[in-house]
Each structure stands twice: as structure tokens, then as C-alpha cells.
Write an enzyme that holds these catalytic residues in place. Structure first.
Site, short mmCIF file in Angstrom:
data_model
loop_
_atom_site.label_atom_id
_atom_site.label_comp_id
_atom_site.label_asym_id
_atom_site.label_seq_id
_atom_site.Cartn_x
_atom_site.Cartn_y
_atom_site.Cartn_z
N ARG A 1 10.89 -2.74 -48.08
CA ARG A 1 10.51 -3.57 -49.23
C ARG A 1 9.53 -4.62 -48.73
O ARG A 1 9.76 -5.25 -47.70
CB ARG A 1 11.72 -4.25 -49.87
CG ARG A 1 11.32 -5.30 -50.90
CD ARG A 1 12.49 -5.75 -51.76
NE ARG A 1 12.87 -4.69 -52.70
CZ ARG A 1 13.73 -4.87 -53.69
NH1 ARG A 1 14.31 -6.04 -53.88
NH2 ARG A 1 14.02 -3.88 -54.51
N ARG B 1 21.12 -5.54 -54.14
CA ARG B 1 21.50 -4.21 -54.59
C ARG B 1 20.76 -3.10 -53.86
O ARG B 1 21.37 -2.15 -53.36
CB ARG B 1 21.26 -4.06 -56.11
CG ARG B 1 22.38 -4.55 -56.99
CD ARG B 1 21.86 -4.96 -58.35
NE ARG B 1 20.88 -6.01 -58.22
CZ ARG B 1 21.22 -7.30 -58.05
NH1 ARG B 1 22.47 -7.65 -58.04
NH2 ARG B 1 20.31 -8.23 -57.90
N THR B 2 19.43 -3.20 -53.78
CA THR B 2 18.65 -2.11 -53.19
C THR B 2 18.97 -1.96 -51.70
O THR B 2 19.19 -0.85 -51.21
CB THR B 2 17.14 -2.36 -53.39
OG1 THR B 2 16.87 -2.45 -54.79
CG2 THR B 2 16.33 -1.24 -52.79
N HIS C 1 8.64 0.80 -57.60
CA HIS C 1 10.01 0.79 -57.08
C HIS C 1 10.58 2.17 -57.43
O HIS C 1 11.40 2.31 -58.34
CB HIS C 1 10.81 -0.33 -57.74
CG HIS C 1 12.12 -0.63 -57.07
ND1 HIS C 1 12.67 0.18 -56.10
CD2 HIS C 1 13.01 -1.64 -57.25
CE1 HIS C 1 13.82 -0.33 -55.71
NE2 HIS C 1 14.05 -1.44 -56.40
N LYS D 1 6.35 -15.10 -36.33
CA LYS D 1 5.47 -15.62 -35.27
C LYS D 1 4.03 -15.10 -35.40
O LYS D 1 3.19 -15.38 -34.55
CB LYS D 1 6.02 -15.22 -33.89
CG LYS D 1 7.43 -15.72 -33.62
CD LYS D 1 7.93 -15.21 -32.28
CE LYS D 1 9.37 -15.66 -32.02
NZ LYS D 1 9.90 -15.10 -30.75
#
Length: 311
Positions: free
Chosen positions: A110, A60-61, A138, A88
Site C-alpha cells: 500500500r 482491515r486490508t 484498490h 532516512k
């Protein structure tokens, strides 16, 4: 272009009430744009490049931000850590600086570690927007939640009693919602098992309740949080069935409250655990409205932060 008082959106704590009100006013205008039958785009950010850097899974975000950016006509770069040099051993700072070297203006990120967005905001030359950092904050979710409450009830947030129900301890949504709702004058209660309520959370100005029936009887709005199934093995509660029996939001519990209650959920939903299907899909639910409003709020945040480029 009018901007915000901050150059980055790291957390709700950094915003003023005036900032939040401006975001809501701007989102209202953008909601009109995206609900047009044909032309759903504006050229506001056509000269900017935005990178979506997601170091955690998201549906969703990530899609909401990407759609908001496209609606504003920005150029977009989508970055996934699983298919990048992060796997890596490349550091977060090196990864983001490489993106900026490619002339990226804004980073939507995020990350699983609390404070990652703040760290970048202090160390890179680009606008950082926090799309969720660990169990910290958030901010755009909290903004869209408060906006959705006002849109649904046609009342100011200061008139509302909001209960946040579920896993408060591990929820960045809960913390940002508390900060946002309290800034705007709402009464806030948290409800859940004692094992999922942080100690001393009352210091944030919220009430604590361990009986969901009492929380529902008190509130105007119930924001139901996802029970994080990945934490079930930690033993915070006996079983998912036990949680559902004691804290799950069912039609019977809503009926017993004997009043209309606005039902919210940030998603993804565990149907039959924290909320039953007949509640999630009922006339009291604004879950899909939250998703729609998320695009408008994120458009507003991107647009207003971009105003700083002209300062």
C-alpha cells in the site's frame, strides 16, 4: 496449480473477466476452508515468503492480507515505513529490492502515490500485489465487494444495479469497483456532491446522480464510501452535518425507497456521517460479510498469482 493471465495484481483494468471469475471460484473454495471449526490452514504457499509493505496506515486490508497469507502457510515479513530506512530517505525501489534480496517472493504494498505498484511491477523481480495506491486503485477491495454482492444476492453481477455513494473523486475503492462491476456487466451509478464527482466520469460507463433518494430508488446495492475527514478543510461541502443531512444513508431514506437494498461499506465507517448506525448494523448490511470475504478473496489472489512461479 492454475494461475491468472497476469503476473502482478496492479489494478482491475489488467484482469480479464475469466481472471475475475477464477478468483471468485477459488475464493469460494477457500471460504469453505476458513469456516472449518478446527483446521483453517492449507499448505499451498508454504515454500513462499511474502512481504507486507505498507507505506500508509491500514487496519482491515493489512490484517486481511496477513491472515490470508497465514491461512496459506506462507512465511511472512511485515514492513512499516515509519520504522524503516524510508524515514532516512531511502527510495522505494531500494527498499523493495532489499526485501527481494532477502529472498522475498511476493510483495503486498500500500502506497500513498498513484502508480507506485505499477512502477514496482516494471522494475523488480517479484510478484507485486496492489493493496491501494493513492487515489488510483484498490483491486482486492473491488473483488471482495463484487464477490460479496453475488454471495448475498445469489445472482450474477450482470443482473445488478449498484450505486456507489460518497466521495468518488478521492476514492480508489470507487474506481476499482467501477472497473470490476462494469467488466462483469453491472449497471453502475455514482452519487454524491458535485464537488466530489470527477468531471467526465460518465466516460467510464456510469451514470451520475446528485440526489441520494433517487440513487436509492434506482439501485439494488448501495456501496457507501467513507467521507474522508482529512479533506473536510478543503471545502468540498459545507460541514459534516450538512453532508449527513443531504447524502447520509438513514433508515428513513431506505424506507422511502420501498424495497430491500443491500448496504455495503469498505470501512472504516464514520457513523452518523455517511451512514447511520441503525443502517450499518441492520439486516440489510453486509459490511461484516465483506470483511470475512476479504480474507477468502485475498487467499485466492495470492494462490493464483503464485501459480506463475511454476510456469
Amino acid at each position: 496449480m492454475t494461475g491468472l493471465s497476469v503476473k502482478h495484481l496492479v489494478g482491475i483494468k489488467d484482469l480479464t473477466v475469466e481472471d475475475i471469475r477464477l478468483i471468485f471460484e477459488t475464493a469460494t473454495r477457500f471460504k469453505g476452508v476458513i469456516n472449518q471449526p478446527r483446521m483453517k490452514k492449507v499448505p499451498s504457499l508454504r515454500d513462499l515468503t511474502i512481504a507486507n509493505a505498507f507505506f500508509e496506515n491500514s487496519t482491515r486490508t493489512r490484517l486481511s492480507f496477513e491472515l490470508a497469507e497465514k491461512r496459506l502457510s506462507a512465511d511472512i515479513v511485515n514492513f512499516s515505513s515509519s520504522s524503516s530506512s524510508v524515514s532516512k530517505g531511502e527510495t522505494l525501489l531500494d527498499t523493495i529490492n532489499n526485501l527481494i534480496a532477502m529472498k522475498v517472493d511476493m510483495i503486498v504494498m500500500r502506497h500513498p502515490y498513484p502508480g507506485a505498484a505499477y512502477f514496482l511491477s516494471q522494475n523488480v523481480d517479484a510478484c507485486i500485489i496492489n493493496a491501494g495506491d493513492g487515489t488510483h486503485e484498490h483491486p482486492t477491495q473491488a473483488l471482495l465487494d463484487a464477490f460479496s454482492i453475488m454471495d448475498k444476492t445469489k445472482k450474477d453481477i450482470s443482473e445488478m444495479k449498484v450505486a456507489i455513494i460518497g466521495d468518488i473523486m478521492h476514492s480508489r475503492v470507487a474506481l476499482s469497483n467501477i472497473f470490476c462491476l462494469k467488466k462483469l456487466g453491472a449497471q453502475v451509478m455514482v452519487c454524491g456532491p458535485a464537488t466530489l464527482i470527477p468531471k467526465h466520469i460518465e466516460s467510464l460507463g456510469v451514470m451520475v446522480e446528485h440526489k441520494v433518494e433517487k440513487a436509492l430508488a434506482w439501485c439494488d446495492v448501495a456501496n457507501v464510501l467513507r467521507i474522508q475527514l482529512e479533506r473536510q478543510q478543503a471545502g468540498y461541502f459545507p460541514s459534516l452535518r450538512e453532508y449527513s443531512n443531504v447524502f447520509g444513508i438513514s433508515k428513513e431514506r431506505l424506507k422511502a425507497a420501498n424495497k430491500p437494498i443491500v448496504i455495503m461499506h469498505p470501512g472504516p465507517i464514520n457513523r452518523g456521517v455517511e451512514i447511520n448506525t441503525d443502517v450499518a448494523d441492520s439486516e440489510h448490511s453486509i459490511i461484516l460479510e465483506q470483511v470475512e470475504n476479504g480474507v477468502a478473496i485475498r487467499m485466492a489472489v495470492l494462490y493464483l498469482l503464485a501459480g506463475n512461479f511454476n510456469d
